[in-house]
Motif scaffolding. Structure first.
Motif, short mmCIF file in Angstrom:
data_model
loop_
_atom_site.label_atom_id
_atom_site.label_comp_id
_atom_site.label_asym_id
_atom_site.label_seq_id
_atom_site.Cartn_x
_atom_site.Cartn_y
_atom_site.Cartn_z
N ALA A 1 -45.69 81.14 48.36
CA ALA A 1 -46.99 81.67 48.76
C ALA A 1 -46.87 83.11 49.28
O ALA A 1 -47.69 83.97 48.95
N ARG B 1 -52.61 75.07 44.71
CA ARG B 1 -53.53 73.94 44.79
C ARG B 1 -52.86 72.67 44.28
O ARG B 1 -52.96 71.61 44.88
N PHE C 1 -52.91 80.66 43.00
CA PHE C 1 -53.58 79.51 43.63
C PHE C 1 -53.56 78.28 42.73
O PHE C 1 -53.67 77.16 43.22
#
Lengths: 477, 98, 218
Positions: free
Chosen positions: A374, A427, A423
């Protein structure tokens, strides 16, 4: 203390040879010590360049044009430092990775040594023919690393990469031949004044040939075709080295030539890299959004991020901030992409699955690695306070000052697309995991080196002032 | 026209033919041969242009020797890859789509 | 379609390139006067050897690294469990020829190494002849293909490069990397060339013998 410069070239070549001498699979500790020492040498050299300005070194004591010269300015020392600093955690990572990968790691250590030695030699060389030889060391070592221990698909990717890199260096060599024929020297220092005036047409042909050859080696759109299979198919530490550093080597050479001796000749062509770079950002990001496999996603992201390096080319002549933007993008992408590949490698090792869908549940099983992924994603998207943010901010600033609003649009759109593919993975990682049969433990060393690199890519944005001071001599050259 | 220039012109043609051969898809062996034609062309331009005046310039001669050795190395690596690809069991994914 | 596009591009490029070559102005004096002026300090009497091993010796150092990299890449894609056995078929004519030629090739190799200082020749040429001898012996089935490199072979292959590196570093004390003192340049160059001849011969032979499946059993 003795001059650190020659040791930065000699040391990796020496430990690479000794690693081969020790035998297949051996040499990891030697390599780690070697690169740690090279880090110290690079910092010592940086201090010297900062204190005394750019250095010139006559290899063999002859000096150009008879001999070969090295030339080290702020930009060169920055690339030297970046290469050793990124290589060190990646080699520690590789030691853990190849501990359980068998055949693929047999000749990793000597090949990695020659790769790093070749890059160091490239960064400092000021002789066009010598640069050709260093390009070949880097290219062949990279192909050998991609192919090592691989199956048919990986070998096919390596062969395709080899043909691309040979075509690129072949074009570069013909360019060198034309320049020697027209000017009677290959010394960059002496070519400067020769190319500033009225140059014969052969020199223009040479400039185009060498630039296209380096575009091909840097995988600028539409010459990126070889990159996704090669970087997506190689062993993880190899992908990280290639994506973070190797393409930067040919890019550095291109930047150096365009800023220096080619500058008076390429002025009307400066928009071309920006157009190709824009296409690279949009196409590469879109392919990353669509990629099924995790490593291919990261490899396509490299294609996109290369595009940013070229966006600033039309601004280089007038905007001082444009060069800073290029340098920040080079450094932050090298750190972030090394981290992202490293984190990806941990995920694949633990889940045994290399698809994006297979990431499910990683948030619980590998929080540290996901955090590294991330953080690297934050840099690639260009969110504050990361190094990527600083690079894109400077780029937008320079583009607005020049009224080049299409570039601003591409930067913003590229950031959105990057957010989309990052993402997508994040996710998926937070979805509940399917029950697992065997719990594979994540090697600590691999997890922490990924996190270290990712944290560095973000911290670059916070401590950017120090780096800007280091590259201050660049503007003066 | 001097002999040197004639060499350079032939080298230019060889380079172009070889580069086209490397760029076009085809059997790896054919592309490896094409790469060698291309490399020889570039080296011929290098020595040819330097000898336009009639005299011999040892600097490009030495560069060409270096270039030949580099080409030998690249050819060996390419042949090793092509050979492993052609080996039984590796044929499945060796389709050349580039 | 693609073939046609590449063909048209190649034709256009060839036209531009030839036009550019023909448009070149007359050459200047270039580097030959500089080479001639420094020949006395180079330690050898043949200008190409002087450029190759002294003036641009650093290029040659890196060029040996390129060869090593190619061999490493070749070994890295090799199957690790390659077993090598001598071939069955015997070809008497070829074998006799190879046996007669081998000593001659060694003599020619050593001569080329020695001659390099004053006339065409040198380590690469000598090594190429020696390696060709090894390939000939292999084709005549006197020498089996090589499997994974043993310690002695690894030492032989890297030895010349390490000697070259060691000399380059040792000369750092006298000024710069690879800066030969003129008085000892000839001897040092001969030392480097002798080491390179052995290593390059093994290296070039290895590029063939590691790749050969002749006489190997899978």
């Amino acid at each position: 203390m003795t001059d650190p410069l020659p040791w930065l070239v000699v040391l990796p070549l020496a430990w690479a040879s000794v690693a081969f001498l020790l035998g297949p699979g051996r040499g990891a500790v030697l390599a780690a010590f070697g690169v740690a020492l090279q880090c110290a040498l690079a910092f010592e050299l940086a201090a010297r360049v900062q204190a005394a300005g750019a250095l010139r070194y006559a290899v063999g004591g002859w000096g150009s044009p008879l001999g070969i010269d090295w030339y080290v300015d702020g930009l060169a020392v920055l690339m030297l430092g970046l290469t050793q600093v990124v290589a060190l955690p990646l080699l520690l990572y590789a030691r853990s990775y190849f501990g359980h990968a068998g055949a693929a790691g047999r000749y990793f250590w000597p090949l990695a040594g020659f790769l790093i030695g070749g890059m160091n030699a490239l960064f400092v060389s000021a002789d066009l023919f010598n640069l050709y030889v260093t390009l070949e060391i880097v290219g062949l070592a990279a192909v050998g690393l991609v192919a090592a221990g691989g199956g048919a698909a990986q070998l096919a990717a390596a062969l395709r990469y080899l043909f691309a890199t040979l075509l690129g260096s072949g074009a570069f060599l013909l360019g060198v031949a034309l320049i020697y024929g027209a000017c009677g020297t290959v010394s960059i220092e002496l070519l400067g004044p020769l190319l500033a005036g009225e140059a014969p047409r052969a020199v223009y042909v040479a400039v185009v040939l060498m630039s296209v050859g380096l575009f091909l080696k840097t995988a600028l759109f539409p010459f990126h075709y070889w990159l996704p299979p090669a970087h997506g198919g190689a062993a993880v530490p190899v992908s990280a080295l290639l994506s973070a550093l190797v393409i930067k080597a040919s890019f550095y050479l291109l930047l150096r030539l365009w800023l220096d001796i080619f500058a008076p000749l390429v002025q009307p062509l400066a928009w071309l890299p920006a157009v190709l770079g824009s296409a690279a950002i949009l196409w590469g990001s879109w392919q990353a959004v669509r990629a099924e496999h995790l490593k291919l996603l990261v490899a396509w992201s490299t294609v996109a991020q290369i595009g940013y390096l070229f966006l600033a080319f039309p601004l280089l002549a007038t905007q001082a901030a444009a060069l800073d933007a290029v340098v920040f993008q080079t450094v932050s992408h090298a750190l972030a992409k090394a981290a992202m590949f490293a984190a990806t490698g941990v995920v694949i090792h633990v889940t045994g699955n290399d698809t994006v869908a297979g990431v499910a549940g990683v948030a619980q099983r590998l929080p540290l690695t996901l955090f590294a992924f991330a953080l690297a994603g934050v840099t690639l998207m260009g969110l504050p306070p990361s190094g990527g943010f600083l690079a894109k901010w400077l780029l937008i600033d320079a583009a607005l000052a020049e009224g080049a609003w299409p570039l601003v649009l591409v930067v913003l759109l590229g950031g959105l697309l990057a957010a989309w593919y990052v993402f997508r993975v994040l996710r998926q990682a937070f979805l509940l995991a399917p029950p697992t049969e065997v719990a594979v433990r994540a090697p600590r060393l691999m997890e922490w080196s990924a996190l270290l690199l990712a944290a560095a890519s973000v911290a670059l944005g916070v401590r950017g002032i120090e780096l800007a001071r280091l590259i201050a001599p660049v503007g003066a050259s | 026209m001097s002999t040197g220039m004639l060499f350079a012109l032939v080298g230019a043609l060889l380079f172009t033919m070889g580069a086209a051969g490397v760029a076009l898809p085809g059997a790896p062996l054919r592309r490896i041969v094409a790469f060698n034609v291309m490399g020889s062309g570039a080296l011929l331009v290098l020595v040819g242009l330097a000898q336009r005046g009639g005299g011999v310039d040892p600097v490009p001669q030495a560069m060409v020797l270096t270039g030949i050795v580099v080409a030998v190395a690249a050819t060996a690596l390419a042949l090793a890859l092509a050979r492993r690809l052609g080996a039984p069991g590796a044929r499945a994914a060796s389709g050349d789509d580039d | 379609m693609r073939r046609g596009a590449v063909g048209v591009a190649a034709l256009l490029f060839a036209g531009v390139l030839i036009g550019a070559l023909l448009g070149l102005p007359a050459p200047g004096a270039g580097l030959p006067p500089l080479v001639t002026a420094q020949m006395g300090n180079s330690g050898v009497t043949h200008p190409v050897t002087a450029v190759l091993l002294n003036f641009r010796g650093y290029d040659t150092l890196l060029e040996v690294a390129v060869l090593l990299v190619a061999l490493l890449g070749l070994l890295a894609v090799q199957r690790s469990e390659r077993a090598v056995a001598p071939g069955a078929a015997v070809e008497p004519v070829l074998q006799t020829l190879a046996r007669r030629a081998a000593p001659l090739m060694v003599v020619v190799g050593v001569y080329l190494l020695w001659a390099g200082a004053s006339r065409p020749g040198g380590a690469f040429q000598a090594a190429a002849v020696l390696a060709a001898g090894a390939v000939l012996a292999h084709l005549a089935r006197l020498l089996p293909a090589w499997s994974a490199p043993r310690a002695w072979l690894r030492t032989g292959i890297t030895g010349g490069f390490l000697v070259f590196l060691a000399v380059a570093v040792a000369l750092l004390g006298g000024g710069a990397l690879l800066q030969y003192p003129p008085a000892h340049a000839g001897l040092l160059i001969l030392l480097i060339e002798a080491g390179l001849t052995v290593s390059l011969a093994l290296l070039l032979a290895g590029l063939f013998l590691f790749l050969s499946e002749e006489g190997t059993r899978r």
